[in-house]
Design an enzyme around this catalytic site. Structure first.
Site, PDB file in Angstrom:
ATOM      1  CG  LEU A   1      -1.817  -1.084   1.387  1.00 36.92           C
ATOM      2  CD1 LEU A   1      -2.797  -0.712   2.787  1.00 36.92           C
ATOM      3  CD2 LEU A   1      -2.807  -0.875   0.032  1.00 36.92           C
ATOM      4  CG  ASP A   2       0.338   4.665  -2.743  1.00 34.69           C
ATOM      5  OD1 ASP A   2       1.347   3.670  -3.202  1.00 34.69           O
ATOM      6  OD2 ASP A   2      -0.386   5.483  -3.414  1.00 34.69           O
ATOM      7  CE1 TYR A   3       5.791   5.769   6.093  1.00 35.86           C
ATOM      8  CE2 TYR A   3       4.619   7.785   5.869  1.00 35.86           C
ATOM      9  CZ  TYR A   3       5.277   7.022   6.721  1.00 35.86           C
ATOM     10  OH  TYR A   3       5.686   7.350   7.888  1.00 35.86           O
TER      11      TYR A   3
ATOM     12  CB  THR B   1      -2.835   3.992   1.116  1.00 30.71           C
ATOM     13  OG1 THR B   1      -2.603   4.997   0.080  1.00 30.71           O
ATOM     14  CG2 THR B   1      -4.262   3.298   1.166  1.00 30.71           C
TER      15      THR B   1
END
Length: 219
Positions: free
Chosen positions: A23-25, A27
């Site tokens: 996951l994006d940091y 998110t």
């Protein structure tokens, strides 16, 4: 916990659980973690072959006109450089007939598809707002939409880019949204809420079962 010994007498290194995807940091939400090497290989294969189903919840700027839709702009990398002359890439949507053409890195643009559905259209009064001259305004309303996003592909920053490309950037997105939208929330309003994937069933001979999990969004 004692380490198991190999036949040659050396201790066998314990496996450290690892995520099967990312996951994006900024998110939040659910993520699949493999507890064994076999599970990690299986999990990574599922995500690479698009055999998983993921659902995200987001708050986006403005009111979406339709109740559901699909975004299919390709996503690629644009080379750029820093003040020190160090090159790096940023992700961008390849939008046909756009006013400004982007110089994508050759071969970097890949197809991308996002399905979206409106959960709620919301309007709230701004407790403190100012105009361009810095004067306070009254009666100003902020419109935003809670949407369910389903990425069919998994390109870099796909959900952020696709929502921004259709004119509804995600609240709190400091990378792809204008400053007033980026500053409208204390965090990126993007959350991985559900995940479903086939997992190996140890109770059968090579069979699989569908595993799913839900972690409700905090907004």
């Amino acid at each position: 916990q004692k380490r198991r010994r190999k036949k040659n007498g050396k201790p066998k290194r314990l496996y450290v659980p690892r995520p099967c995807h990312r996951l994006d940091y900024d998110t939040s939400g659910i993520i699949a973690v493999a507890l064994t090497p076999d599970a990690q290989r299986w999990g990574q294969m599922l995500f690479q072959e698009r055999l998983t189903t993921k659902t995200y919840i987001a708050l986006v700027a403005g009111h979406l006109y339709d109740d559901e839709g699909i975004v299919e702009y390709g996503i690629g990398k644009i080379p750029t450089g820093s003040a020190e002359g160090i090159g790096y890439n940023r992700w961008a949507c390849d939008i046909p007939d756009r006013d400004v053409s982007l110089a994508f890195t050759e071969g970097s643009v890949r197809p991308a598809r996002t399905e979206w559905r409106v959960s709620a259209r919301l309007t709230v009064p701004l407790s403190c707002s100012t105009d361009d001259k810095g004067d306070e305004q009254s009666g100003v309303m902020a419109k935003y939409t809670r949407v369910e996003l389903k990425p069919i592909t998994g390109r870099g920053r796909q959900l952020r880019l696709h929502m921004a490309a259709i004119g509804h950037p995600i609240l709190g997105d400091e990378l792809h949204a204008p400053s007033e939208v980026a500053n409208a929330a204390p965090r990126l309003c993007l959350h991985a809420e559900t995940l479903a994937l086939p997992v190996m069933d140890i109770g059968s001979a090579g069979g699989t079962v569908l595993a799913s999990a839900t972690y409700p969004a905090p907004f």
